[in-house]
Design a protein around this motif. Sequence first.
Motif, PDB file in Angstrom:
ATOM      1  N   ASP A  84       9.676   0.157   0.650  1.00 41.99           N
ATOM      2  CA  ASP A  84      10.091   1.409   0.012  1.00 41.99           C
ATOM      3  C   ASP A  84       9.005   2.471  -0.025  1.00 41.99           C
ATOM      4  O   ASP A  84       9.125   3.446  -0.765  1.00 41.99           O
ATOM      5  N   MET A  85       7.940   2.323   0.755  1.00 39.35           N
ATOM      6  CA  MET A  85       6.915   3.361   0.810  1.00 39.35           C
ATOM      7  C   MET A  85       7.460   4.611   1.488  1.00 39.35           C
ATOM      8  O   MET A  85       8.271   4.523   2.416  1.00 39.35           O
ATOM      9  N   PRO A  86       7.013   5.805   1.053  1.00 35.83           N
ATOM     10  CA  PRO A  86       7.409   7.030   1.745  1.00 35.83           C
ATOM     11  C   PRO A  86       6.945   7.010   3.193  1.00 35.83           C
ATOM     12  O   PRO A  86       5.943   6.367   3.529  1.00 35.83           O
ATOM     13  N   ALA A  87       7.656   7.726   4.046  1.00 31.69           N
ATOM     14  CA  ALA A  87       7.313   7.748   5.466  1.00 31.69           C
ATOM     15  C   ALA A  87       6.267   8.793   5.801  1.00 31.69           C
ATOM     16  O   ALA A  87       5.554   8.665   6.803  1.00 31.69           O
ATOM     17  N   THR A  88       6.165   9.841   4.959  1.00 35.98           N
ATOM     18  CA  THR A  88       5.260  10.943   5.280  1.00 35.98           C
ATOM     19  C   THR A  88       4.497  11.398   4.046  1.00 35.98           C
ATOM     20  O   THR A  88       4.931  11.200   2.907  1.00 35.98           O
ATOM     21  N   SER A  89       3.354  12.041   4.278  1.00 33.65           N
ATOM     22  CA  SER A  89       2.505  12.579   3.224  1.00 33.65           C
ATOM     23  C   SER A  89       2.960  13.997   2.873  1.00 33.65           C
ATOM     24  O   SER A  89       3.973  14.484   3.373  1.00 33.65           O
ATOM     25  N   SER A  90       2.172  14.681   2.034  1.00 36.40           N
ATOM     26  CA  SER A  90       2.558  16.016   1.572  1.00 36.40           C
ATOM     27  C   SER A  90       2.638  17.037   2.696  1.00 36.40           C
ATOM     28  O   SER A  90       3.379  18.012   2.602  1.00 36.40           O
ATOM     29  N   ASP A  91       1.884  16.836   3.775  1.00 35.89           N
ATOM     30  CA  ASP A  91       1.924  17.777   4.894  1.00 35.89           C
ATOM     31  C   ASP A  91       2.582  17.172   6.135  1.00 35.89           C
ATOM     32  O   ASP A  91       2.401  17.663   7.242  1.00 35.89           O
ATOM     33  N   GLY A  92       3.330  16.104   5.934  1.00 34.39           N
ATOM     34  CA  GLY A  92       4.063  15.509   7.042  1.00 34.39           C
ATOM     35  C   GLY A  92       3.332  14.448   7.826  1.00 34.39           C
ATOM     36  O   GLY A  92       3.862  13.926   8.812  1.00 34.39           O
ATOM     37  N   GLY A  93       2.128  14.095   7.415  1.00 38.28           N
ATOM     38  CA  GLY A  93       1.384  13.049   8.095  1.00 38.28           C
ATOM     39  C   GLY A  93       2.055  11.697   7.915  1.00 38.28           C
ATOM     40  O   GLY A  93       2.718  11.457   6.905  1.00 38.28           O
ATOM     41  N   PRO A  94       1.894  10.781   8.855  1.00 37.74           N
ATOM     42  CA  PRO A  94       2.543   9.473   8.736  1.00 37.74           C
ATOM     43  C   PRO A  94       1.903   8.618   7.650  1.00 37.74           C
ATOM     44  O   PRO A  94       0.685   8.668   7.423  1.00 37.74           O
ATOM     45  N   VAL A  95       2.732   7.828   6.977  1.00 43.10           N
ATOM     46  CA  VAL A  95       2.273   6.885   5.956  1.00 43.10           C
ATOM     47  C   VAL A  95       2.663   5.485   6.406  1.00 43.10           C
ATOM     48  O   VAL A  95       3.838   5.214   6.670  1.00 43.10           O
ATOM     49  N   THR A  96       1.679   4.616   6.513  1.00 45.70           N
ATOM     50  CA  THR A  96       1.918   3.220   6.873  1.00 45.70           C
ATOM     51  C   THR A  96       1.427   2.324   5.748  1.00 45.70           C
ATOM     52  O   THR A  96       0.693   2.767   4.857  1.00 45.70           O
ATOM     53  N   ALA A  97       1.819   1.058   5.780  1.00 44.87           N
ATOM     54  CA  ALA A  97       1.427   0.146   4.701  1.00 44.87           C
ATOM     55  C   ALA A  97       1.279  -1.266   5.230  1.00 44.87           C
ATOM     56  O   ALA A  97       1.935  -1.669   6.190  1.00 44.87           O
ATOM     57  N   GLU A  98       0.394  -2.012   4.584  1.00 49.16           N
ATOM     58  CA  GLU A  98       0.271  -3.452   4.788  1.00 49.16           C
ATOM     59  C   GLU A  98       0.147  -4.097   3.421  1.00 49.16           C
ATOM     60  O   GLU A  98      -0.122  -3.418   2.423  1.00 49.16           O
ATOM     61  N   THR A  99       0.353  -5.404   3.349  1.00 49.20           N
ATOM     62  CA  THR A  99       0.318  -6.101   2.064  1.00 49.20           C
ATOM     63  C   THR A  99      -0.755  -7.174   2.062  1.00 49.20           C
ATOM     64  O   THR A  99      -1.051  -7.783   3.084  1.00 49.20           O
ATOM     65  N   VAL A 100      -1.313  -7.396   0.867  1.00 49.26           N
ATOM     66  CA  VAL A 100      -2.308  -8.448   0.655  1.00 49.26           C
ATOM     67  C   VAL A 100      -1.885  -9.228  -0.579  1.00 49.26           C
ATOM     68  O   VAL A 100      -1.751  -8.657  -1.669  1.00 49.26           O
ATOM     69  N   THR A 101      -1.659 -10.524  -0.424  1.00 51.26           N
ATOM     70  CA  THR A 101      -1.252 -11.376  -1.538  1.00 51.26           C
ATOM     71  C   THR A 101      -2.475 -12.068  -2.123  1.00 51.26           C
ATOM     72  O   THR A 101      -3.282 -12.634  -1.399  1.00 51.26           O
ATOM     73  N   GLY A 102      -2.608 -12.009  -3.444  1.00 52.60           N
ATOM     74  CA  GLY A 102      -3.718 -12.707  -4.075  1.00 52.60           C
ATOM     75  C   GLY A 102      -4.126 -12.066  -5.374  1.00 52.60           C
ATOM     76  O   GLY A 102      -3.636 -11.008  -5.756  1.00 52.60           O
ATOM     77  N   ASP A 103      -5.046 -12.728  -6.069  1.00 54.55           N
ATOM     78  CA  ASP A 103      -5.554 -12.270  -7.348  1.00 54.55           C
ATOM     79  C   ASP A 103      -6.648 -11.241  -7.116  1.00 54.55           C
ATOM     80  O   ASP A 103      -7.381 -11.311  -6.130  1.00 54.55           O
ATOM     81  N   LEU A 104      -6.775 -10.296  -8.055  1.00 53.07           N
ATOM     82  CA  LEU A 104      -7.792  -9.257  -7.932  1.00 53.07           C
ATOM     83  C   LEU A 104      -9.132  -9.673  -8.512  1.00 53.07           C
ATOM     84  O   LEU A 104     -10.123  -8.960  -8.350  1.00 53.07           O
ATOM     85  N   ALA A 105      -9.170 -10.814  -9.173  1.00 50.54           N
ATOM     86  CA  ALA A 105     -10.431 -11.267  -9.764  1.00 50.54           C
ATOM     87  C   ALA A 105     -11.464 -11.482  -8.673  1.00 50.54           C
ATOM     88  O   ALA A 105     -11.175 -12.035  -7.610  1.00 50.54           O
ATOM     89  N   GLY A 106     -12.664 -11.040  -8.941  1.00 56.30           N
ATOM     90  CA  GLY A 106     -13.745 -11.243  -7.986  1.00 56.30           C
ATOM     91  C   GLY A 106     -13.799 -10.218  -6.876  1.00 56.30           C
ATOM     92  O   GLY A 106     -14.556 -10.401  -5.910  1.00 56.30           O
ATOM     93  N   LEU A 107     -13.035  -9.137  -6.979  1.00 53.85           N
ATOM     94  CA  LEU A 107     -13.096  -8.083  -5.974  1.00 53.85           C
ATOM     95  C   LEU A 107     -14.511  -7.504  -5.916  1.00 53.85           C
ATOM     96  O   LEU A 107     -15.114  -7.217  -6.948  1.00 53.85           O
ATOM     97  N   ARG A 108     -15.048  -7.343  -4.712  1.00 52.35           N
ATOM     98  CA  ARG A 108     -16.411  -6.855  -4.524  1.00 52.35           C
ATOM     99  C   ARG A 108     -16.418  -5.575  -3.695  1.00 52.35           C
ATOM    100  O   ARG A 108     -15.434  -5.248  -3.027  1.00 52.35           O
ATOM    101  N   ALA A 109     -17.537  -4.869  -3.748  1.00 48.35           N
ATOM    102  CA  ALA A 109     -17.656  -3.620  -2.987  1.00 48.35           C
ATOM    103  C   ALA A 109     -17.394  -3.847  -1.506  1.00 48.35           C
ATOM    104  O   ALA A 109     -16.751  -3.018  -0.847  1.00 48.35           O
ATOM    105  N   ALA A 110     -17.872  -4.974  -0.980  1.00 45.97           N
ATOM    106  CA  ALA A 110     -17.663  -5.256   0.441  1.00 45.97           C
ATOM    107  C   ALA A 110     -16.183  -5.368   0.785  1.00 45.97           C
ATOM    108  O   ALA A 110     -15.767  -5.043   1.913  1.00 45.97           O
ATOM    109  N   ASP A 111     -15.362  -5.813  -0.183  1.00 48.07           N
ATOM    110  CA  ASP A 111     -13.926  -5.930   0.052  1.00 48.07           C
ATOM    111  C   ASP A 111     -13.263  -4.566   0.191  1.00 48.07           C
ATOM    112  O   ASP A 111     -12.145  -4.472   0.714  1.00 48.07           O
ATOM    113  N   LEU A 112     -13.933  -3.530  -0.308  1.00 49.56           N
ATOM    114  CA  LEU A 112     -13.364  -2.180  -0.292  1.00 49.56           C
ATOM    115  C   LEU A 112     -13.966  -1.314   0.812  1.00 49.56           C
ATOM    116  O   LEU A 112     -13.750  -0.094   0.828  1.00 49.56           O
TER     117      LEU A 112
END
Length: 276
Positions: A84-112
Amino acid sequence: MNEPGSARFEPGWLALREEADAEARAAELLEPLRAHLTARPLVVRDLGCGTGSMGRWLAGRLPGPQHWVLHDRDPDLLARASADMPATSSDGGPVTAETVTGDLAGLRAADLAGTSLVTASALLDLLTAAEMDGLAAAITGAGCPALLTLSVAGRVELRPHDPFDGELAEAFNAHQRRVAGGRRLLGPDAADAAADAFRRHGADVRTGPSPWRLGPGRAALTREWLRGWTAAAREQRPDLAGPADAYLRRRLDACAAGELSVTVHHVDLLALPAAP
């Protein structure tokens, strides 16, 4: 408001609250955020995305091509969010998505690494103080901004007033700060804890109010919020069971008659990397 127990994550509850969430979010925080987002394409990580309401609200308010990385523990919610993600941004740019399953505990700077923006909605009050500090450290360490919305503020206004409002509110807030699974949740202290954590790690922090406004125009959400609010208070204070049940009947009757309005206060937070 984050509901107690599994209701917090049920698709029906998330769908019921989505319109109120969208109306409540502090849109004034978007202008300074847009000024900071100069990279293209944008890579946006949505933490605890649920059914994807944050992406549906935000993607169309940001420019350029965007790639969203949707994080959640529930694969069924992730499937809904991605579809259900939108297909386009505010100026018509494409919007894509991927999913990641898991807990957020332990998220590190390198993960971002490579992330342009971290977002979350109605998440921070479910964290502990240590988890909040770790999240702030990871985001600031990665050098990216964060837009974190709809953290409960611990203040509720019901009109007309009922003498039992205050006692229920205190019990609910205590429930939100409860120890669950050995973790003491931040609950209504989340917004202040997040602001302090991001500032300690060098970020420029801005906040804005994001109140839910419930009443006759949102009767279904108002009823479910009332049931969840009183249930959490009763769970925290079993001695309130009888008075809470009578209170709930009074309030549901007023809701059915179109005589009840409720303001549930939340806080949105924007954390921007400090200027070099």
